[in-house]
Scaffold this motif. Structure first.
Motif, PDB file in Angstrom:
ATOM      1  N   ARG A 161     -38.438 -26.836  -9.287  1.00 40.16           N
ATOM      2  CA  ARG A 161     -39.134 -28.059  -8.900  1.00 40.16           C
ATOM      3  C   ARG A 161     -39.729 -27.938  -7.496  1.00 40.16           C
ATOM      4  O   ARG A 161     -39.185 -27.282  -6.621  1.00 40.16           O
ATOM      5  N   ALA A 162     -40.842 -28.640  -7.320  1.00 39.67           N
ATOM      6  CA  ALA A 162     -41.531 -28.593  -6.031  1.00 39.67           C
ATOM      7  C   ALA A 162     -40.691 -29.185  -4.905  1.00 39.67           C
ATOM      8  O   ALA A 162     -40.826 -28.797  -3.742  1.00 39.67           O
ATOM      9  N   ALA A 163     -39.782 -30.126  -5.248  1.00 38.19           N
ATOM     10  CA  ALA A 163     -38.987 -30.785  -4.204  1.00 38.19           C
ATOM     11  C   ALA A 163     -38.184 -29.791  -3.384  1.00 38.19           C
ATOM     12  O   ALA A 163     -37.934 -30.005  -2.187  1.00 38.19           O
ATOM     13  N   ARG A 222     -43.014 -22.677  -3.435  1.00 37.35           N
ATOM     14  CA  ARG A 222     -42.223 -23.600  -4.262  1.00 37.35           C
ATOM     15  C   ARG A 222     -43.016 -24.875  -4.591  1.00 37.35           C
ATOM     16  O   ARG A 222     -42.882 -25.439  -5.685  1.00 37.35           O
ATOM     17  N   VAL A 223     -43.817 -25.338  -3.646  1.00 38.45           N
ATOM     18  CA  VAL A 223     -44.576 -26.570  -3.866  1.00 38.45           C
ATOM     19  C   VAL A 223     -45.767 -26.332  -4.794  1.00 38.45           C
ATOM     20  O   VAL A 223     -46.087 -27.173  -5.647  1.00 38.45           O
ATOM     21  N   ILE A 224     -46.424 -25.195  -4.632  1.00 39.92           N
ATOM     22  CA  ILE A 224     -47.642 -24.920  -5.412  1.00 39.92           C
ATOM     23  C   ILE A 224     -47.327 -24.486  -6.837  1.00 39.92           C
ATOM     24  O   ILE A 224     -48.029 -24.874  -7.782  1.00 39.92           O
ATOM     25  N   ALA A 225     -46.291 -23.673  -7.021  1.00 41.36           N
ATOM     26  CA  ALA A 225     -46.029 -23.042  -8.322  1.00 41.36           C
ATOM     27  C   ALA A 225     -45.946 -24.027  -9.484  1.00 41.36           C
ATOM     28  O   ALA A 225     -46.506 -23.758 -10.562  1.00 41.36           O
ATOM     29  N   PRO A 226     -45.250 -25.170  -9.378  1.00 42.42           N
ATOM     30  CA  PRO A 226     -45.167 -26.072 -10.531  1.00 42.42           C
ATOM     31  C   PRO A 226     -46.513 -26.650 -10.958  1.00 42.42           C
ATOM     32  O   PRO A 226     -46.643 -27.161 -12.081  1.00 42.42           O
ATOM     33  N   TRP A 253     -37.992 -26.136   3.169  1.00 47.14           N
ATOM     34  CA  TRP A 253     -38.443 -24.861   3.723  1.00 47.14           C
ATOM     35  C   TRP A 253     -39.718 -25.054   4.544  1.00 47.14           C
ATOM     36  O   TRP A 253     -39.869 -24.460   5.626  1.00 47.14           O
ATOM     37  N   LEU A 254     -40.634 -25.871   4.026  1.00 45.69           N
ATOM     38  CA  LEU A 254     -41.847 -26.158   4.788  1.00 45.69           C
ATOM     39  C   LEU A 254     -41.522 -26.814   6.127  1.00 45.69           C
ATOM     40  O   LEU A 254     -42.087 -26.466   7.167  1.00 45.69           O
ATOM     41  N   LEU A 255     -40.600 -27.758   6.094  1.00 46.96           N
ATOM     42  CA  LEU A 255     -40.214 -28.450   7.323  1.00 46.96           C
ATOM     43  C   LEU A 255     -39.606 -27.475   8.331  1.00 46.96           C
ATOM     44  O   LEU A 255     -39.925 -27.516   9.528  1.00 46.96           O
ATOM     45  N   ALA A 256     -38.720 -26.582   7.842  1.00 46.15           N
ATOM     46  CA  ALA A 256     -38.100 -25.603   8.735  1.00 46.15           C
ATOM     47  C   ALA A 256     -39.147 -24.701   9.378  1.00 46.15           C
ATOM     48  O   ALA A 256     -39.091 -24.404  10.584  1.00 46.15           O
ATOM     49  N   TYR A 259     -42.497 -19.416   1.777  1.00 46.16           N
ATOM     50  CA  TYR A 259     -41.648 -19.681   0.611  1.00 46.16           C
ATOM     51  C   TYR A 259     -41.748 -21.149   0.191  1.00 46.16           C
ATOM     52  O   TYR A 259     -41.836 -21.460  -1.006  1.00 46.16           O
ATOM     53  N   GLY A 260     -41.739 -22.055   1.164  1.00 51.18           N
ATOM     54  CA  GLY A 260     -41.873 -23.468   0.832  1.00 51.18           C
ATOM     55  C   GLY A 260     -43.195 -23.766   0.151  1.00 51.18           C
ATOM     56  O   GLY A 260     -43.247 -24.539  -0.825  1.00 51.18           O
TER      57      GLY A 260
END
Length: 502
Positions: A230-232, A271-275, A237-240, A267-268
């Motif tokens: 899931r994108a959540a 994860r957000v784009i892939a779904p 990771w984006l925030l970090a 990496y973040g």
């Protein structure tokens, strides 16, 4: 379901022979690129940043090549087209790099060289998994370690040997000596010929045949296509990454530290784009496979981090440490500095020679102590070897330090893959070997982005202290091996010397 046929010693020899050429290229790179950079005017604290091309290239290239090689079938087979094209471009880069007139051109050629070497190398790891049964895979990976050792010995020794033969070992300021240039020419030739040998002397199983073997799906691993996470899960990771980049900017830290912030950002974002992509899109598939990696791979990731961080400390700073501490100079145009740089080539050749011997001994160690125990022992030998460089006064005795480093190097190149390979499905062998390379590349990125700062602000500008840091890292890696679940630690070992099981 049928088992894979057992291959003969010479069949395994032929399928691994190309690694001789690949390591010729890597050894010339590892032993001489810092020297080339310093010769072209790079300051000592700039060198790690110039090396950043190598790990970044591996991070991007290997999983992509693994993804496509899993889906390739041509007249040359599945993996062999990548061997061949990578070798052609690596050879061209080796011919051009020592003739670079400017520092930025040399840095760019390092990028091309490392990308091309990675295109050839990644499919070789999967090639062993494709062609060999689980019982023979330790032989295949140990054979690769043997060729890595042999190729590196000769490649690392070349500038020193050429100097002994009367080739000029010094040049005008800003010019690379003939010893280094001719070594790169020879390396390009050997690399291409060795890869061509493997391409012509081996064959590959078609995909449908691989799927029919009894090791196509490891026991206990869920079957089917891995779901896209899931994108959540990507937002933390984006925030970090954003916080890290903000701190680097706000506090005026070294710009190379942006590399560390970029890792969680990348990496973040994935994860957000892939779904939002089609399930069969490359990024979606890679994200799903990364998220669903076997537990053994996750545990080995920590071991790999500390192992490769220690190795990169050695590769970047051994020339600076030995020339300063043991030859008493930092003048890159002086005869003493170039003699010291050549001796580093001899030391690198020595540890690779000891690695070739260790590749023969490792199967016995695995039989006697198990895979985990053997890897722990070898990593500690390497850590003690690096630590000893700081206390040995006579540069000739540094050869003793290289014994431990050689055993660690052979072990790092074989035992993690032996522990991992049985947990990977045949149809994803390439992509998972590429993903496993993340845990080689990430510590290298950490090294190139932090070591310059650590050297100048923490270690007093003494390169030998970076080697001590590398030794400690290898000791920590050895302890982390104990956390790896190793179901094959008592499996029958295979002798690389004879190709027979025992």
């Amino acid at each position: 379901m049928a088992s894979k046929p057992q291959l003969t010693f010479w069949q395994i020899w032929n399928m691994c022979f190309g690694f001789l050429g690949i390591q010729f290229g890597f050894a010339l790179q590892n032993a001489n690129v810092s020297r080339i950079f310093q010769t072209l005017g790079a300051d000592i604290d700039q060198v790690p940043g110039l090396w950043i091309a190598a790990p970044l290239t591996g991070l991007l290239v290997q999983p992509v090549i693994g993804y496509f090689s899993d889906r390739t079938w041509t007249r040359l087979g599945r993996r062999r087209p990548y061997f061949l094209w990578g070798a052609i471009f690596s050879t061209l880069a080796l011919l051009v790099m020592p003739n670079s007139p400017e520092l930025w051109i040399a840095a760019g050629m390092l990028w091309i060289l490392d990308a091309s070497l990675n295109v050839s190398m990644e499919p070789f790891r999967a090639f062993v998994g494709d062609q060999l049964s689980p019982r023979q895979r330790p032989t295949g990976y140990a054979m690769q370690s043997f060729f890595i050792g042999v190729g590196s010995v000769v490649a690392s020794l070349l500038p020193w040997l050429l100097a002994k033969a009367g080739v000029a070992n010094t040049a005008a300021p800003g010019e690379v000596p003939d010893t280094v240039r001719y070594a790169f020419y020879a390396g390009g030739t050997v690399l291409l010929l060795a890869i061509v040998w493997t391409v012509l002397r081996t064959r590959e199983y078609p995909p449908e045949v691989l799927r029919a073997f009894d090791d196509a799906e490891p026991e206990g691993r869920p079957r089917g296509v891995a779901p896209v996470p899931r994108a959540a899960g990507g937002w933390p990771w984006l925030l970090a990454g954003l916080v890290g980049a903000g701190l680097v900017w706000r506090l005026g830290w070294d710009r190379l530290l942006y590399v560390l912030a970029a890792l969680p950002l990348a990496y973040g974002s994935l994860r957000v784009i892939a779904p939002r992509l089609r399930r069969d899109a490359m990024l979606a598939s890679l994200t799903a496979d990364l998220h669903a990696m076997p537990a053994t791979m996750r545990q080995l990731a920590v071991v790999q981090f500390f192992s490769w961080f220690g190795l990169f400390c050695m590769w970047i700073y051994t020339t600076a440490a030995v020339t300063r501490v043991h030859y008493g100079t930092t003048d890159t145009a002086s005869a003493a500095w170039n003699d010291g740089a050549n001796w580093v080539g001899v030391l690198f050749a020595a540890y690779n020679g000891f690695a070739a011997l260790a590749a023969i001994a490792i199967p016995w160690m695995a039989r006697r102590f198990g895979l985990r125990g053997s890897h722990l022992c070898n990593l500690w030998l390497g850590g003690l070897g690096l630590l000893s460089i700081a206390v040995i006064g006579d540069p000739q005795w540094l050869l003793l330090s290289m014994v431990g480093v050689g055993f660690a190097w052979a072990s790092i190149l074989s035992l993690p893959y032996a522990m991992l390979s049985d947990s990977l499905p045949a149809e994803k062998m390439g992509v998972y070997m590429g993903i496993f390379n993340f845990f080689i590349v990430i510590p290298q990125l950490v090294a190139v982005s932090t070591l310059g700062v650590v050297l100048s602000r923490v270690l007093g500008g003494e390169p030998v202290r970076v080697l001590v840091l590398g030794g400690i890292s290898l000791l920590v890696a050895g302890l982390c091996v104990l956390l790896v679940r190793d179901d094959r630690s008592r499996a029958p070992a295979v002798s690389v010397a004879s190709g027979a099981t025992s």
